[in-house]
Motif scaffolding. Structure first.
Motif, PDB file in Angstrom:
ATOM      1  N   MET A   1       0.845  -1.204   0.000  1.00 18.31           N
ATOM      2  CA  MET A   1       0.000   0.000   0.000  1.00 18.31           C
ATOM      3  C   MET A   1       0.879   1.252   0.000  1.00 18.31           C
ATOM      4  SD  MET A   1      -3.291  -0.312  -0.083  1.00 18.31           S
ATOM      5  CE  MET A   1      -3.847   1.187   0.698  1.00 18.31           C
ATOM      6  N   THR A   2       0.467   2.227  -0.792  1.00 18.11           N
ATOM      7  CA  THR A   2       1.110   3.533  -0.767  1.00 18.11           C
ATOM      8  C   THR A   2       0.276   4.461   0.108  1.00 18.11           C
ATOM      9  OG1 THR A   2      -0.084   4.122  -2.776  1.00 18.11           O
ATOM     10  CG2 THR A   2       2.136   3.266  -3.047  1.00 18.11           C
ATOM     11  N   THR A   3       0.701   5.715   0.215  1.00 17.45           N
ATOM     12  CA  THR A   3      -0.045   6.680   1.020  1.00 17.45           C
ATOM     13  C   THR A   3      -1.397   6.957   0.370  1.00 17.45           C
ATOM     14  OG1 THR A   3       0.796   8.611  -0.147  1.00 17.45           O
ATOM     15  CG2 THR A   3       2.137   7.760   1.676  1.00 17.45           C
ATOM     16  N   PRO A   4      -2.386   7.422   1.144  1.00 16.26           N
ATOM     17  CA  PRO A   4      -3.693   7.749   0.552  1.00 16.26           C
ATOM     18  C   PRO A   4      -3.601   8.752  -0.588  1.00 16.26           C
ATOM     19  CG  PRO A   4      -3.879   7.632   2.938  1.00 16.26           C
ATOM     20  CD  PRO A   4      -2.426   7.506   2.628  1.00 16.26           C
ATOM     21  N   SER A   5      -2.716   9.737  -0.450  1.00 20.44           N
ATOM     22  CA  SER A   5      -2.597  10.731  -1.524  1.00 20.44           C
ATOM     23  C   SER A   5      -2.029  10.115  -2.792  1.00 20.44           C
ATOM     24  CB  SER A   5      -1.721  11.901  -1.065  1.00 20.44           C
ATOM     25  OG  SER A   5      -2.395  12.667  -0.090  1.00 20.44           O
ATOM     26  N   LEU A   6      -1.060   9.215  -2.656  1.00 20.63           N
ATOM     27  CA  LEU A   6      -0.532   8.521  -3.831  1.00 20.63           C
ATOM     28  C   LEU A   6      -1.578   7.597  -4.444  1.00 20.63           C
ATOM     29  CD1 LEU A   6       3.140   7.687  -2.824  1.00 20.63           C
ATOM     30  CD2 LEU A   6       2.401   9.113  -4.734  1.00 20.63           C
ATOM     31  N   ASP A   7      -2.395   6.989  -3.609  1.00 19.31           N
ATOM     32  CA  ASP A   7      -3.485   6.153  -4.133  1.00 19.31           C
ATOM     33  C   ASP A   7      -4.449   6.994  -4.972  1.00 19.31           C
ATOM     34  OD1 ASP A   7      -2.467   3.937  -2.871  1.00 19.31           O
ATOM     35  OD2 ASP A   7      -3.806   4.083  -1.140  1.00 19.31           O
ATOM     36  N   THR A   8      -4.789   8.185  -4.471  1.00 23.43           N
ATOM     37  CA  THR A   8      -5.669   9.073  -5.219  1.00 23.43           C
ATOM     38  C   THR A   8      -5.032   9.491  -6.538  1.00 23.43           C
ATOM     39  OG1 THR A   8      -6.665   9.916  -3.182  1.00 23.43           O
ATOM     40  CG2 THR A   8      -6.882  11.283  -5.162  1.00 23.43           C
ATOM     41  N   ALA A   9      -3.747   9.850  -6.493  1.00 18.61           N
ATOM     42  CA  ALA A   9      -3.046  10.260  -7.705  1.00 18.61           C
ATOM     43  C   ALA A   9      -3.030   9.133  -8.729  1.00 18.61           C
ATOM     44  CB  ALA A   9      -1.622  10.689  -7.361  1.00 18.61           C
ATOM     45  N   ARG A  10      -2.792   7.918  -8.269  1.00 14.75           N
ATOM     46  CA  ARG A  10      -2.772   6.785  -9.208  1.00 14.75           C
ATOM     47  C   ARG A  10      -4.144   6.580  -9.840  1.00 14.75           C
ATOM     48  NH1 ARG A  10      -0.731   1.445  -6.855  1.00 14.75           N
ATOM     49  NH2 ARG A  10      -1.798   2.092  -4.955  1.00 14.75           N
ATOM     50  N   ALA A  11      -5.193   6.724  -9.051  1.00 17.09           N
ATOM     51  CA  ALA A  11      -6.547   6.544  -9.586  1.00 17.09           C
ATOM     52  C   ALA A  11      -6.860   7.594 -10.641  1.00 17.09           C
ATOM     53  CB  ALA A  11      -7.565   6.614  -8.441  1.00 17.09           C
ATOM     54  N   VAL A  12      -6.448   8.841 -10.411  1.00 20.75           N
ATOM     55  CA  VAL A  12      -6.706   9.915 -11.373  1.00 20.75           C
ATOM     56  C   VAL A  12      -5.960   9.650 -12.670  1.00 20.75           C
ATOM     57  CG1 VAL A  12      -6.303  12.360 -11.854  1.00 20.75           C
ATOM     58  CG2 VAL A  12      -7.235  11.663  -9.636  1.00 20.75           C
ATOM     59  N   LEU A  13      -4.685   9.308 -12.591  1.00 22.43           N
ATOM     60  CA  LEU A  13      -3.917   9.071 -13.812  1.00 22.43           C
ATOM     61  C   LEU A  13      -4.403   7.829 -14.544  1.00 22.43           C
ATOM     62  CD1 LEU A  13      -0.245  10.074 -13.010  1.00 22.43           C
ATOM     63  CD2 LEU A  13      -2.199  11.462 -13.686  1.00 22.43           C
ATOM     64  N   ALA A  14      -4.814   6.817 -13.810  1.00 25.15           N
ATOM     65  CA  ALA A  14      -5.348   5.618 -14.467  1.00 25.15           C
ATOM     66  C   ALA A  14      -6.609   5.952 -15.261  1.00 25.15           C
ATOM     67  CB  ALA A  14      -5.647   4.536 -13.426  1.00 25.15           C
ATOM     68  N   ALA A  15      -7.450   6.828 -14.717  1.00 23.98           N
ATOM     69  CA  ALA A  15      -8.667   7.230 -15.434  1.00 23.98           C
ATOM     70  C   ALA A  15      -8.312   8.002 -16.699  1.00 23.98           C
ATOM     71  CB  ALA A  15      -9.547   8.084 -14.517  1.00 23.98           C
ATOM     72  N   LEU A  16      -7.277   8.840 -16.644  1.00 24.10           N
ATOM     73  CA  LEU A  16      -6.875   9.600 -17.827  1.00 24.10           C
ATOM     74  C   LEU A  16      -6.304   8.681 -18.898  1.00 24.10           C
ATOM     75  CD1 LEU A  16      -5.268  12.855 -16.385  1.00 24.10           C
ATOM     76  CD2 LEU A  16      -7.654  12.314 -16.859  1.00 24.10           C
TER      77      LEU A  16
END
Length: 577
Positions: A1-16
């Motif tokens: 697991m990464t930090t919550p903020s990194l998890d959010t960043a990964r989700a945003v870039l994956a959607a793009l």
């Protein structure tokens, strides 16, 4: 697991990435750090091409240029505060140009908003109705993934009601904002997995936006005959040229219509509208958005001329009921409206167009370098070597409109005609080169260049676009000399006011400015020097400065009008002005 903020960043870039994004432009910042680390991992894996720019405005226009050149979503990432406000001009242009620009702004979490926390403002909704969708992604929101997906989907529009365009993803991020020692391998594995994930490309696939209205039909036997013309405005596309040729109609095509080809398209069409041929027009079929010519606007407003527009879906710049053209859904309806060209109608326009274009070419060849003469050389250079042509607003795009003669292999032309501003043109051209993977020539004025000169800044190690910037330097704002202000400026009572407030004279030294940014500069004071500067392949970045006389603009255009009127009267009896 990464930090919550990194998890959010990964989700945003994956959607793009799933939406087809292949390029991301990142401006540095602390609050946006998780997005930067995730972007760096995706870049290392080859999933995204990431470009770093220190100026958020420049970053946004670079992403806009990428989106315009490819037709695919391009993202820009910023930190919070005024950084987000700097994106507004590019978002506005993307709105009216229907370009799939994705704004990803980092923000403070809800508990810090409204507390006076450093670099915190009201970011949700900052772009108003200039975006197709806006979502505020906050930590712990169970609906966040669904709202993220819905916002990204809005890039391509919504059925027949909403056109494609930009979206805003405001991403609230809590500390820690940096990865820990154990997060590196997780990010790398995620980026590799992202590289192989299925991609949902926008409808229509890559390529610049253009009007799409089904296949161009063949003329029906016994079709009505009329004195109609086809006006191809910005983003009309090559189908407008095919339609004009199929139905034997003159084609009045702006450079950024990308329909400027074939024997039906006179370059000097706006001067022809002032002759008897222009007065004989009975019907006008409009494709795309006309933005350049007062004669075309006057034609579309004539009460004795029937007008219709091919508009198969919603467009961002149009509100129903605000224009007089009858809206047609496809080319079949267009064919029923225009019919075939009347006997001799196209031939008269072709003869008049050839005479007019030849008269313009002769006049430009014998005079000192002028805007239209430079435009003609830049157009031919791009046609010759396949470079994309990015046209600056004000006089340069109008010079192209007058002097760029249609021929086989006409270049792809991009221009920020959504709002016709001069902002961000250098960055837009650089983004077009990066996105298209092709050389680009930008043809623009000195004020446009100076307005965006900071976009010449490129960080060490950043990918360099193949971009040649041709600057028409008349020491101020030449466009106003061709308008009513120019006539007032010839009067003693207004001369100083017009020069100061509209001419905006300057003595900026472009060579030194380019040297400061490490960009090669070359001065071309004659037609031969310009031809030499345009002859070589476009490799890396360079600037060609062409000095011209702003005071000669009004006499030049008056002379061209007179020459064209005389040439047309001689070539087509009865077609005098």
């Amino acid at each position: 697991m990464t930090t919550p903020s990194l998890d959010t960043a990964r989700a945003v870039l994956a959607a793009l990435v799933a939406a087809g994004t292949r390029h991301l432009v990142v401006a540095p910042g602390s609050r946006s750090a998780p997005l930067a680390y995730a972007a760096a991992a995706a870049h290392a894996a080859g999933t995204l091409q990431v470009h770093v720019r220190v100026d958020e405005r420049s970053a946004a226009f670079t992403a806009l240029g990428i989106a315009r050149a490819t037709g695919l979503p391009a993202g820009v990432v910023t930190t919070s505060g005024t950084a987000v406000g700097n994106l507004l001009p590019a978002v506005m242009e993307a709105d009216h140009a229907e370009a799939p620009l994705v704004v990803v702004s980092a923000d403070r979490p809800p508990e810090l908003r409204g507390t006076g926390a450093n670099q915190t403002t009201r970011q949700p909704g900052i772009f108003g109705d200039h975006v197709r969708a806006a979502v505020d992604l906050v930590p712990g929101d169970d609906d966040g993934p669904a709202r993220l997906a819905a916002a990204v989907a809005a890039l391509t529009g919504s059925g027949g009601t909403v056109p494609a365009g930009p979206v805003h993803l405001n991403v609230a991020l809590r500390e820690p904002l940096h990865p820990g020692p154990e997060d590196g391998p997780v990010l790398a594995a995620w980026a590799r997995e992202l590289q192989t994930s299925p991609s949902r490309l926008p409808a229509g696939g890559p390529g610049p936006r253009r009007v799409a209205a089904g296949g161009v039909p063949e003329p029906a036997p016994g079709a009505e005959e009329a004195r109609a013309v086809v006006v191809a405005g910005d983003a009309a596309g090559p189908d407008a040229a095919r339609f004009a040729e199929a139905f034997g109609l003159p084609l009045l095509a702006e450079p950024s219509s990308n329909a400027r080809s074939g024997p039906n398209a006179p370059a000097a069409y706006r001067l022809l509208l002032g002759t008897a041929l222009g007065r004989e027009v009975e019907r006008v079929l409009l494709v795309g958005r006309p933005t350049l010519s007062r004669p075309v606007a006057a034609l579309l407003a004539r009460p004795d001329v029937a007008t219709a527009a091919v508009r198969p879906g919603p467009v961002a710049w149009y509100e129903p009921g605000r224009r007089r053209e009858r809206v047609l859904a496809d080319w079949a309806a267009a064919a029923a409206f225009t019919g075939r060209g009347a006997p001799g109608w196209l031939a008269a326009w072709q003869e008049a167009g050839a005479a007019a274009d030849a008269a313009v070419a002769r006049a430009l060849a014998t005079a000192p370098l002028t805007g239209p003469a430079v435009a003609a050389q830049v157009w031919e250079a791009c046609r010759r070597d396949g470079a994309v042509l990015v046209a600056g607003s004000s006089n340069p795009v109008r010079d192209l409109d007058l002097a760029a003669r249609p021929a086989a292999g006409s270049p792809l032309v991009l221009a920020n005609r959504g709002l016709a501003g001069i902002d961000g043109t250098v960055a837009t051209a650089a983004g077009a080169a990066l996105g298209a993977g092709r050389p680009v020539r930008a043809f623009l004025g000195d004020l446009t260049f100076l307005h965006d000169a900071s976009s010449l800044l490129l960080g060490t190690g950043e990918q360099e676009p193949d971009l040649q910037v041709v600057v028409l330097n008349d020491g101020g704002g030449g466009i106003f000399a061709t308008l009513e202000h120019g006539a007032l400026g010839e009067q003693d009572a207004y001369r100083q006011t017009v020069e100061r407030f509209f001419g905006t004279p300057h003595t900026a030294r472009l060579a030194e400015l380019c040297a400061g940014y490490g960009v090669p500069h070359r001065r071309a004071g004659t037609a031969a020097e310009l031809a030499a500067a345009l002859a070589g392949p476009v490799r890396g970045r360079s600037v060609v400065e062409v000095p011209v006389d702003r005071a000669a603009l009004r006499p030049l255009h008056a002379r061209l009008r007179a020459l064209v009127a005389g040439a047309v009267a001689e070539a087509v009896p009865g077609a005098e002005a």
